[in-house]
Design a protein around this motif. Structure first.
Motif, short mmCIF file in Angstrom:
data_model
loop_
_atom_site.label_atom_id
_atom_site.label_comp_id
_atom_site.label_asym_id
_atom_site.label_seq_id
_atom_site.Cartn_x
_atom_site.Cartn_y
_atom_site.Cartn_z
N SER A 291 52.09 33.25 -0.38
CA SER A 291 53.14 32.43 -1.16
C SER A 291 53.53 31.26 -0.13
CB SER A 291 54.50 33.35 -1.55
OG SER A 291 55.13 34.12 -0.01
N TYR A 310 61.40 25.62 -5.08
CA TYR A 310 60.09 26.21 -5.87
C TYR A 310 58.94 26.47 -5.01
CZ TYR A 310 62.28 23.89 -10.08
OH TYR A 310 63.27 23.52 -10.85
N ARG A 312 54.74 28.88 -5.09
CA ARG A 312 54.07 29.81 -5.92
C ARG A 312 53.32 30.78 -5.01
NH1 ARG A 312 51.35 25.13 -9.74
NH2 ARG A 312 53.02 23.62 -9.52
N ALA A 336 63.54 36.04 -5.78
CA ALA A 336 63.22 34.81 -6.54
C ALA A 336 62.63 35.08 -7.91
CB ALA A 336 62.19 34.11 -5.89
N GLN A 337 62.99 34.16 -8.66
CA GLN A 337 62.70 34.37 -10.41
C GLN A 337 61.33 33.82 -10.61
OE1 GLN A 337 65.58 32.92 -13.07
NE2 GLN A 337 64.23 32.66 -14.61
N LEU A 338 60.31 34.54 -11.20
CA LEU A 338 59.21 34.41 -11.66
C LEU A 338 59.18 33.59 -12.78
CD1 LEU A 338 57.08 37.42 -10.80
CD2 LEU A 338 57.93 35.81 -9.26
N GLN A 339 58.16 32.39 -12.92
CA GLN A 339 58.17 31.72 -14.28
C GLN A 339 56.78 31.47 -14.68
OE1 GLN A 339 59.97 28.29 -11.79
NE2 GLN A 339 58.61 27.29 -13.04
N GLN A 342 51.42 34.65 -15.44
CA GLN A 342 51.26 35.40 -14.43
C GLN A 342 49.79 35.79 -14.72
OE1 GLN A 342 54.49 38.27 -13.60
NE2 GLN A 342 55.88 37.00 -14.47
N THR A 348 51.33 32.49 -9.49
CA THR A 348 52.47 32.68 -10.26
C THR A 348 53.35 31.57 -9.61
OG1 THR A 348 52.01 34.94 -10.99
CG2 THR A 348 54.34 34.32 -10.99
N ARG A 349 54.29 30.77 -10.53
CA ARG A 349 55.17 29.89 -9.90
C ARG A 349 56.66 30.68 -9.65
NH1 ARG A 349 54.91 24.77 -13.66
NH2 ARG A 349 55.87 23.89 -11.91
N TRP A 350 57.36 30.35 -8.75
CA TRP A 350 58.62 31.09 -8.71
C TRP A 350 59.68 29.96 -8.16
CZ3 TRP A 350 60.33 30.52 -3.61
CH2 TRP A 350 59.28 30.27 -2.81
N HIS A 351 61.19 30.36 -8.52
CA HIS A 351 62.02 29.47 -7.98
C HIS A 351 63.28 30.41 -7.39
CE1 HIS A 351 63.10 29.62 -12.31
NE2 HIS A 351 64.46 29.85 -11.68
#
Length: 402
Positions: A291, A310, A312, A336-339, A342, A348-351
């Protein structure tokens, strides 16, 4: 994202390798990893501009800056995609290019031209390409271990939308035999020469089982023809495996009924060191779980203000199941919140939000877990050449007053 009935990788089969005998074996390994590449033909270097705000230059390679990914979307734009080359980018005329298929594992060896390839049924895939040495410099900065090779931080990776022909299609049209075990693509870039040892053109065998499962011969990258630095006119894309397997500028493919070897799976791209047998590990294949933050290294953030951070995460084993972030050196972790998409072979992006209460130096940690349950650890087992650094990265930031 994978269309037209190709599936995510569901495991892998490692190719057996035969090591050269005697002193030349060790000399070959050390020279090829630590030596300066000397090309015997073509123009050295990288074709596309390397802007300092988007790349860190490493000789014949260029590392993506993670902060350059903020607000550019899921895919890395072609002009920001990292470059890893053993020698230099060749300029190839697609009108005269041929893909030669040959070897004991084919009943009808044959060749394909560029236009012929474009006329075959195609698939589109979202896939990450990642250098096996990505994160190499972190062995030194986080674990105090000296390693050889290009000092990547964490920007030796990129996700693109690739379009091309399944390798299975051309193998079948060349009469793949039931007893074929290995295929070995070879690039058209200049020979790699280190310390007087010519290793030839870059090539690496993969098992037929993997070749038939999800490998493609790509001719488009993000809906455009491949740029020269990324394999024009045609390259392999091998989902979930180390980047070396995705041979660029492919010119021929040998198919064999017996295991194939090259310096890139006998002396290079294997783990050597105290934790491994003298002959090294098996050849490297699947990538680990990792990550990264979309932040500059040593970023400056304002205290007592809410920041939306943000990042990934990705894994060669499949989709990302979760990401946790720590702001206190691992004492506590926050989910973190995945967005967005996937996708197993991609990322996968996350923030997450953070309101730093105090000024001064801080370290941010991001820890990913994939769908197999594999979790990033705090330390990676050392190896001499700094491959597959998959520990939690200590990302330094400085919090300043507003």
């Amino acid at each position: 994202m994978l269309h037209e009935d190709l599936n995510d990788e569901a495991g892998h089969q490692r190719a057996r390798a035969e090591r050269p005998a005697g002193d030349r074996c060790d000399r070959l390994r050390l020279a090829a990893v630590g030596g300066e590449p000397v090309s015997g033909e073509g123009t050295r270097g990288i074709v596309k501009p390397l802007l300092p705000e988007t790349f860190i230059a490493h000789g014949t390679s260029a590392e993506m800056r993670w902060e350059a990914m903020r607000d550019v979307g899921y895919h890395v734009p072609n002009d920001r995609f990292f470059v890893r080359s053993h020698t230099s980018t060749p300029i190839i005329d697609a009108a005269t290019w041929r893909l030669e298929l040959h070897g004991t594992g084919l009943r009808n060896p044959r060749s394909f031209g560029y236009k012929e390839l474009l006329e075959l049924p195609a698939v589109t895939m979202d896939v990450a390409i990642e250098c096996a040495g990505n994160g190499r410099s972190l062995f030194a900065t986080q674990q105090g271990q000296k390693v050889s090779g290009t000092p990547w931080r964490l920007g030796g990776i990129g996700v693109a939308r690739w379009r091309g022909v399944p390798l299975a299609t051309v193998l079948e049209r060349a009469g793949l035999t039931p007893d074929a075990v290995d295929v070995m693509p070879r690039g058209l870039d200049p020979d790699y020469v280190a310390d007087g040892i010519n290793l030839g053109r870059v090539r690496r065998p993969i098992p037929v089982s993997k070749a038939l499962r999800d490998v493609i011969l790509a001719y488009e990258m993000n809906d455009r023809p491949l740029p020269p630095d990324h394999g024009y006119p045609v390259r392999l894309v091998v989902p979930s495996w180390i980047g070396l397997a995705s041979i660029k500028w492919v010119g021929d493919i040998e198919v064999s009924t017996s295991p194939l070897t090259s310096p890139w799976n006998t002396e290079l791209y294997r783990m050597f060191g105290a934790a491994y047998p003298p002959e090294g590990s098996a050849p490297l294949t699947v990538r680990g779980v990792r990550s990264a933050f979309e932040l500059p290294w040593e970023a400056r953030l304002i205290a007592r203000r809410t920041h939306l951070l943000y990042g990934r995460a990705w894994s060669g084993n499949g989709r990302i199941a979760g990401v946790e972030v720590s702001f206190d050196d691992g004492v506590t972790w926050h989910r973190a919140q995945l967005q967005g998409p996937q996708i197993g072979p991609a990322w996968t992006r996350w923030h997450i939000t953070w309101n730093p209460p105090q000024t001064g130096p801080h370290v941010l940690l991001a820890r990913a877990t994939d769908e197999t349950g594999a979790v990033q650890q705090m330390r990676t087992t050392p190896n001499d050449h700094g491959y597959l650094f998959d520990a939690v990265v200590r990302h330094p930031v400085t919090v300043v007053s507003g």
